[in-house]
Scaffold this motif. Sequence first.
Motif, PDB file in Angstrom:
ATOM      1  N   CYS A  39       0.053  31.193  10.506  1.00 53.36           N
ATOM      2  CA  CYS A  39       0.236  32.633   9.721  1.00 53.36           C
ATOM      3  C   CYS A  39       1.761  32.798   9.186  1.00 53.36           C
ATOM      4  O   CYS A  39       2.445  32.870  10.204  1.00 53.36           O
ATOM      5  CB  CYS A  39      -0.641  33.746  10.262  1.00 53.36           C
ATOM      6  SG  CYS A  39      -0.361  35.162   9.165  1.00 53.36           S
ATOM      7  N   ARG A  40       2.021  32.677   7.963  1.00 52.42           N
ATOM      8  CA  ARG A  40       3.196  32.653   7.541  1.00 52.42           C
ATOM      9  C   ARG A  40       3.577  34.254   8.012  1.00 52.42           C
ATOM     10  O   ARG A  40       4.662  34.608   7.917  1.00 52.42           O
ATOM     11  CB  ARG A  40       3.090  32.666   6.123  1.00 52.42           C
ATOM     12  CG  ARG A  40       4.668  32.724   5.529  1.00 52.42           C
ATOM     13  CD  ARG A  40       5.689  32.046   6.087  1.00 52.42           C
ATOM     14  NE  ARG A  40       5.120  30.649   5.847  1.00 52.42           N
ATOM     15  CZ  ARG A  40       5.658  30.021   4.838  1.00 52.42           C
ATOM     16  NH1 ARG A  40       6.167  30.455   3.842  1.00 52.42           N
ATOM     17  NH2 ARG A  40       5.165  28.617   4.968  1.00 52.42           N
ATOM     18  N   ILE A  41       2.831  35.328   8.120  1.00 53.09           N
ATOM     19  CA  ILE A  41       3.025  36.711   8.292  1.00 53.09           C
ATOM     20  C   ILE A  41       3.299  37.001   9.712  1.00 53.09           C
ATOM     21  O   ILE A  41       4.377  37.288  10.394  1.00 53.09           O
ATOM     22  CB  ILE A  41       2.100  37.696   7.526  1.00 53.09           C
ATOM     23  CG1 ILE A  41       2.362  37.515   6.009  1.00 53.09           C
ATOM     24  CG2 ILE A  41       2.475  39.037   7.977  1.00 53.09           C
ATOM     25  CD1 ILE A  41       1.095  37.796   5.397  1.00 53.09           C
ATOM     26  N   CYS A  42       2.265  36.637  10.473  1.00 53.48           N
ATOM     27  CA  CYS A  42       2.200  36.938  12.148  1.00 53.48           C
ATOM     28  C   CYS A  42       2.636  35.989  12.864  1.00 53.48           C
ATOM     29  O   CYS A  42       2.752  36.206  14.160  1.00 53.48           O
ATOM     30  CB  CYS A  42       1.090  37.736  12.493  1.00 53.48           C
ATOM     31  SG  CYS A  42      -0.402  36.716  12.497  1.00 53.48           S
ATOM     32  N   GLY A  43       2.293  34.670  12.562  1.00 53.24           N
ATOM     33  CA  GLY A  43       2.487  33.509  13.229  1.00 53.24           C
ATOM     34  C   GLY A  43       1.256  33.074  14.131  1.00 53.24           C
ATOM     35  O   GLY A  43       1.464  32.124  14.751  1.00 53.24           O
ATOM     36  N   PHE A  44       0.192  33.779  13.683  1.00 57.99           N
ATOM     37  CA  PHE A  44      -0.934  33.459  14.406  1.00 57.99           C
ATOM     38  C   PHE A  44      -1.391  32.026  14.338  1.00 57.99           C
ATOM     39  O   PHE A  44      -1.421  31.523  13.094  1.00 57.99           O
ATOM     40  CB  PHE A  44      -2.119  34.107  14.268  1.00 57.99           C
ATOM     41  CG  PHE A  44      -3.185  34.291  15.017  1.00 57.99           C
ATOM     42  CD1 PHE A  44      -3.338  34.857  16.029  1.00 57.99           C
ATOM     43  CD2 PHE A  44      -4.349  33.416  14.443  1.00 57.99           C
ATOM     44  CE1 PHE A  44      -4.491  34.571  17.149  1.00 57.99           C
ATOM     45  CE2 PHE A  44      -5.552  33.281  15.322  1.00 57.99           C
ATOM     46  CZ  PHE A  44      -5.600  34.082  16.761  1.00 57.99           C
ATOM     47  N   ASP A  45      -1.717  31.326  15.397  1.00 55.09           N
ATOM     48  CA  ASP A  45      -2.235  29.836  15.187  1.00 55.09           C
ATOM     49  C   ASP A  45      -3.696  29.587  15.610  1.00 55.09           C
ATOM     50  O   ASP A  45      -3.859  29.800  16.873  1.00 55.09           O
ATOM     51  CB  ASP A  45      -1.090  29.248  16.021  1.00 55.09           C
ATOM     52  CG  ASP A  45      -1.549  27.534  15.896  1.00 55.09           C
ATOM     53  OD1 ASP A  45      -2.706  27.178  15.730  1.00 55.09           O
ATOM     54  OD2 ASP A  45      -0.533  26.609  15.720  1.00 55.09           O
ATOM     55  N   PHE A  46      -4.434  29.472  14.925  1.00 54.53           N
ATOM     56  CA  PHE A  46      -6.158  29.317  15.430  1.00 54.53           C
ATOM     57  C   PHE A  46      -6.261  28.238  16.389  1.00 54.53           C
ATOM     58  O   PHE A  46      -6.870  28.379  17.297  1.00 54.53           O
ATOM     59  CB  PHE A  46      -6.757  29.113  14.168  1.00 54.53           C
ATOM     60  CG  PHE A  46      -7.140  30.338  13.371  1.00 54.53           C
ATOM     61  CD1 PHE A  46      -8.089  31.416  13.809  1.00 54.53           C
ATOM     62  CD2 PHE A  46      -6.256  30.683  12.396  1.00 54.53           C
ATOM     63  CE1 PHE A  46      -8.436  32.524  12.909  1.00 54.53           C
ATOM     64  CE2 PHE A  46      -6.323  32.060  11.538  1.00 54.53           C
ATOM     65  CZ  PHE A  46      -7.345  32.703  11.941  1.00 54.53           C
ATOM     66  N   GLY A  47      -5.382  27.205  16.365  1.00 57.35           N
ATOM     67  CA  GLY A  47      -5.561  25.914  17.212  1.00 57.35           C
ATOM     68  C   GLY A  47      -5.181  26.334  18.376  1.00 57.35           C
ATOM     69  O   GLY A  47      -5.820  26.161  19.431  1.00 57.35           O
ATOM     70  N   GLU A  48      -3.927  27.157  18.498  1.00 56.09           N
ATOM     71  CA  GLU A  48      -3.436  27.448  19.584  1.00 56.09           C
ATOM     72  C   GLU A  48      -4.451  28.570  20.499  1.00 56.09           C
ATOM     73  O   GLU A  48      -4.697  28.632  21.670  1.00 56.09           O
ATOM     74  CB  GLU A  48      -2.140  28.324  19.573  1.00 56.09           C
ATOM     75  CG  GLU A  48      -0.900  27.689  20.295  1.00 56.09           C
ATOM     76  CD  GLU A  48       0.303  28.274  19.927  1.00 56.09           C
ATOM     77  OE1 GLU A  48       1.062  27.720  19.231  1.00 56.09           O
ATOM     78  OE2 GLU A  48       0.454  29.517  19.955  1.00 56.09           O
ATOM     79  N   ALA A  49      -4.934  29.387  19.589  1.00 53.45           N
ATOM     80  CA  ALA A  49      -5.767  30.744  19.976  1.00 53.45           C
ATOM     81  C   ALA A  49      -6.850  29.993  20.565  1.00 53.45           C
ATOM     82  O   ALA A  49      -7.504  30.588  21.727  1.00 53.45           O
ATOM     83  CB  ALA A  49      -5.614  31.716  18.854  1.00 53.45           C
TER      84      ALA A  49
END
Length: 286
Positions: A206-216
């Motif tokens: 995510c460009r805004i918060c950096g969330f990464d679905f793959g990582e999560a």
Amino acid sequence: MSYISQLITFLNQAQTTDLHTAGYDKEYKGLSVKVSFGQANRAKIPWIAFVAEEQHVSNGIYPVFLYYEKYSLLILAYGISEVEIPKLSWGLHYPVKIENIIDVKRFSYRYGKSYVFRKYFLDPNKENYGLDSKIIETDLDSIIKDYHLVLSGNRIIESNRKCKNVEIKEEEEIGIEGKRRVITSISAERNPSLRKKALKYHGKKCRICGFDFGEAYGEKYGQDFIEIHHIHPLSEGNDYIERLTNYKTDLVPVCSNCHRMLHRKRNKVLSIEKLRSLLSQKYRHK
Ligand SMILES: [Zn+2]
Ligand SMILES: [Zn+2]
């Protein structure tokens, strides 16, 4: 039999003030066909509805072509009556309401609550407005199939064609600024490779918060899940006309939460920078 010739006649007539509909076929594949350009006056949105027995245009659900002239847009929709709230529901898994892609309030257009099956952008300079008779036929057949499913009590339509790309949601924004037609994401929409390119270029965080679905959620399950936000300069009040989408500058990967927040206010989309500045340090991923 393809429906295209009826449809072209309808679109041609929609350019005129003629409200007569006696000449249209009354039936299509067992459904009764109702055409309307308005009663005493020309309606803003002329339509062709395919209505089953026991369903009514004023009270029921039915596949319907809706013509939004201002947008040069024809929509095939999972229609929902507005006069009365119908008993039946389409039961779609991932419905997209017309009011989600068109500013129905601003132009007091009807049918905002109906669901989009497909949109066709019309080109008056092309033969048949650029419509493909095969596609029209296939689309009409599949929405009618869905219709029968719903009518027969199998209410949930398993394969809503709108959701092929649930994994990477494409922005769909259409707007009008002054007299100019503004469609910012057609090219992106017609070109799935743009999405791929955008992800390859911007990455999948995510460009805004950096969330990464793959990582999560783990590479196996969460990988490649990210939404694409289409930056549309219209929201910044610029004069903009139809243009090509540049995946480097116009498409940005964002997580579902941030995406919702970008669009939280109906008539103002926040900029990436603005939302990022609002986001608490605590929720920023590295
Ligand atoms: Zn985010
Ligand atoms: Zn967006």
